[in-house]
Write a protein that holds these residues in place. Structure first.
Motif, mmCIF file in Angstrom:
data_model
loop_
_atom_site.group_PDB
_atom_site.id
_atom_site.type_symbol
_atom_site.label_atom_id
_atom_site.label_comp_id
_atom_site.label_asym_id
_atom_site.label_seq_id
_atom_site.Cartn_x
_atom_site.Cartn_y
_atom_site.Cartn_z
ATOM 1 N N LYS A 72 0.832 -1.218 0.000
ATOM 2 C CA LYS A 72 0.000 0.000 0.000
ATOM 3 C C LYS A 72 0.863 1.263 0.000
ATOM 4 O O LYS A 72 0.551 2.226 -0.693
ATOM 5 C CB LYS A 72 -0.956 0.006 1.193
ATOM 6 N N ARG A 73 1.943 1.249 0.782
ATOM 7 C CA ARG A 73 2.857 2.404 0.798
ATOM 8 C C ARG A 73 3.460 2.637 -0.573
ATOM 9 O O ARG A 73 3.546 3.770 -1.043
ATOM 10 C CB ARG A 73 3.988 2.180 1.809
ATOM 11 N N TYR A 74 3.892 1.566 -1.235
ATOM 12 C CA TYR A 74 4.480 1.671 -2.571
ATOM 13 C C TYR A 74 3.460 2.226 -3.571
ATOM 14 O O TYR A 74 3.795 3.072 -4.406
ATOM 15 C CB TYR A 74 4.978 0.312 -3.056
ATOM 16 N N ILE A 75 2.219 1.750 -3.487
ATOM 17 C CA ILE A 75 1.178 2.224 -4.408
ATOM 18 C C ILE A 75 0.909 3.708 -4.168
ATOM 19 O O ILE A 75 0.843 4.504 -5.114
ATOM 20 C CB ILE A 75 -0.116 1.399 -4.259
ATOM 21 N N ARG A 76 0.762 4.100 -2.898
ATOM 22 C CA ARG A 76 0.508 5.512 -2.580
ATOM 23 C C ARG A 76 1.632 6.412 -3.082
ATOM 24 O O ARG A 76 1.381 7.474 -3.653
ATOM 25 C CB ARG A 76 0.332 5.701 -1.079
ATOM 26 N N GLN A 77 2.875 6.001 -2.863
ATOM 27 C CA GLN A 77 4.014 6.805 -3.301
ATOM 28 C C GLN A 77 4.060 6.887 -4.824
ATOM 29 O O GLN A 77 4.361 7.941 -5.383
ATOM 30 C CB GLN A 77 5.327 6.237 -2.749
ATOM 31 N N SER A 78 3.747 5.801 -5.506
ATOM 32 C CA SER A 78 3.717 5.806 -6.971
ATOM 33 C C SER A 78 2.670 6.779 -7.486
ATOM 34 O O SER A 78 2.931 7.552 -8.417
ATOM 35 C CB SER A 78 3.413 4.406 -7.505
ATOM 36 N N ILE A 79 1.486 6.747 -6.886
ATOM 37 C CA ILE A 79 0.417 7.658 -7.296
ATOM 38 C C ILE A 79 0.811 9.107 -7.018
ATOM 39 O O ILE A 79 0.547 9.999 -7.818
ATOM 40 C CB ILE A 79 -0.910 7.293 -6.589
ATOM 41 N N ASP A 101 0.545 14.303 -11.401
ATOM 42 C CA ASP A 101 0.425 15.320 -12.438
ATOM 43 C C ASP A 101 0.032 14.721 -13.784
ATOM 44 O O ASP A 101 -0.470 15.421 -14.654
ATOM 45 C CB ASP A 101 1.745 16.080 -12.588
ATOM 46 N N GLN A 102 0.265 13.422 -13.953
ATOM 47 C CA GLN A 102 -0.057 12.759 -15.207
ATOM 48 C C GLN A 102 -1.440 12.103 -15.197
ATOM 49 O O GLN A 102 -1.969 11.785 -16.254
ATOM 50 C CB GLN A 102 0.999 11.696 -15.520
ATOM 51 N N LEU A 103 -2.015 11.898 -14.011
ATOM 52 C CA LEU A 103 -3.332 11.250 -13.921
ATOM 53 C C LEU A 103 -4.441 12.203 -14.372
ATOM 54 O O LEU A 103 -4.375 13.402 -14.100
ATOM 55 C CB LEU A 103 -3.605 10.810 -12.485
ATOM 56 N N VAL A 104 -5.431 11.645 -15.030
ATOM 57 C CA VAL A 104 -6.578 12.435 -15.464
ATOM 58 C C VAL A 104 -7.389 12.839 -14.232
ATOM 59 O O VAL A 104 -7.820 11.975 -13.471
ATOM 60 C CB VAL A 104 -7.457 11.627 -16.446
ATOM 61 N N PRO A 105 -7.579 14.152 -14.005
ATOM 62 C CA PRO A 105 -8.365 14.575 -12.842
ATOM 63 C C PRO A 105 -9.860 14.321 -13.058
ATOM 64 O O PRO A 105 -10.309 14.119 -14.181
ATOM 65 C CB PRO A 105 -8.068 16.067 -12.736
ATOM 66 N N GLY A 106 -10.616 14.329 -11.972
ATOM 67 C CA GLY A 106 -12.057 14.139 -12.067
ATOM 68 C C GLY A 106 -12.479 12.679 -12.100
ATOM 69 O O GLY A 106 -13.624 12.383 -12.417
ATOM 70 N N ASN A 107 -11.580 11.775 -11.784
ATOM 71 C CA ASN A 107 -11.892 10.350 -11.765
ATOM 72 C C ASN A 107 -11.712 9.780 -10.369
ATOM 73 O O ASN A 107 -10.938 10.299 -9.582
ATOM 74 C CB ASN A 107 -10.979 9.565 -12.712
ATOM 75 N N ASP A 108 -12.438 8.709 -10.091
ATOM 76 C CA ASP A 108 -12.186 7.885 -8.910
ATOM 77 C C ASP A 108 -11.482 6.624 -9.395
ATOM 78 O O ASP A 108 -11.897 6.009 -10.382
ATOM 79 C CB ASP A 108 -13.494 7.495 -8.214
ATOM 80 N N PRO A 142 10.475 0.532 -7.423
ATOM 81 C CA PRO A 142 10.524 0.855 -8.862
ATOM 82 C C PRO A 142 9.673 -0.091 -9.714
ATOM 83 O O PRO A 142 9.055 0.334 -10.695
ATOM 84 C CB PRO A 142 12.013 0.725 -9.212
ATOM 85 N N ALA A 143 9.615 -1.361 -9.334
ATOM 86 C CA ALA A 143 8.798 -2.318 -10.087
ATOM 87 C C ALA A 143 7.308 -2.016 -9.921
ATOM 88 O O ALA A 143 6.537 -2.095 -10.882
ATOM 89 C CB ALA A 143 9.102 -3.736 -9.634
ATOM 90 N N VAL A 144 6.886 -1.638 -8.704
ATOM 91 C CA VAL A 144 5.487 -1.281 -8.462
ATOM 92 C C VAL A 144 5.114 -0.048 -9.282
ATOM 93 O O VAL A 144 4.075 -0.010 -9.944
ATOM 94 C CB VAL A 144 5.221 -1.041 -6.959
ATOM 95 N N LYS A 145 5.975 0.945 -9.257
ATOM 96 C CA LYS A 145 5.700 2.172 -10.008
ATOM 97 C C LYS A 145 5.624 1.890 -11.508
ATOM 98 O O LYS A 145 4.725 2.376 -12.195
ATOM 99 C CB LYS A 145 6.770 3.225 -9.722
ATOM 100 N N GLY A 146 6.545 1.085 -12.013
ATOM 101 C CA GLY A 146 6.527 0.741 -13.429
ATOM 102 C C GLY A 146 5.280 -0.024 -13.824
ATOM 103 O O GLY A 146 4.678 0.238 -14.867
ATOM 104 N N SER A 147 4.874 -0.964 -12.986
ATOM 105 C CA SER A 147 3.687 -1.757 -13.276
ATOM 106 C C SER A 147 2.419 -0.906 -13.224
ATOM 107 O O SER A 147 1.528 -1.048 -14.071
ATOM 108 C CB SER A 147 3.591 -2.908 -12.284
ATOM 109 N N LEU A 148 2.335 -0.013 -12.232
ATOM 110 C CA LEU A 148 1.174 0.881 -12.141
ATOM 111 C C LEU A 148 1.127 1.829 -13.337
ATOM 112 O O LEU A 148 0.052 2.082 -13.892
ATOM 113 C CB LEU A 148 1.234 1.697 -10.847
ATOM 114 N N THR A 149 2.286 2.358 -13.733
ATOM 115 C CA THR A 149 2.344 3.233 -14.910
ATOM 116 C C THR A 149 1.840 2.487 -16.132
ATOM 117 O O THR A 149 1.039 3.020 -16.907
ATOM 118 C CB THR A 149 3.789 3.721 -15.143
#
Length: 118
Positions: free
Chosen positions: A61-68, A73-80, A95-102
């Motif tokens: 969860k920490r890795y996901i939060r930090q990645s987000i 700035d790149q995420l489309v605003p106005g979405n859940d 780095p692997a979590v961030k890459g996979s989420l991206t």
């Protein structure tokens, strides 16, 4: 991540699951629901007990939060967004979590090409 940027209520999670679009890769499933009356995005996290013990789940969860946070700035605003971690996410480093989420966010077309063209 600020509290108003999180999805906490079960009703909000269920709305995103039922009305949103889903896209996935091996490590994550992401549900996205567009909201016109909202000018910021919100994130909900789901990490099952099947992933591992509490220490492992909290690390994911920490890795996901930090990645987000780094991709905000790149995420489309106005979405859940609701992000569900799958079992392979437990063995990944940051780095692997961030890459996979991206990757999964690009698959769902909710990530801009770069953060500068807003």
């Amino acid at each position: 991540m600020k509290k108003e940027l999180r999805i906490k209520k079960n009703k909000d999670f269920q709305t995103v699951f039922q009305k949103g679009k889903s896209f996935a890769n091996r490590q994550f499933v992401v549900y996205s629901l567009s909201k016109e009356d909202q000018d910021y995005f919100r994130i909900g996290l789901s990490v099952s007990k099947k992933i591992g013990n509490a220490v492992t789940r909290n690390r994911v969860k920490r890795y996901i939060r930090q990645s987000i946070l780094e991709l905000k700035d790149q995420l489309v605003p106005g979405n859940d967004y609701v992000i569900i971690a799958r079992k392979p996410a437990a063995e990944m480093d940051f780095p692997a979590v961030k890459g996979s989420l991206t990757h999964v966010l690009k698959v769902g077309k909710v990530l801009k090409k770069n953060g500068k063209n807003q």
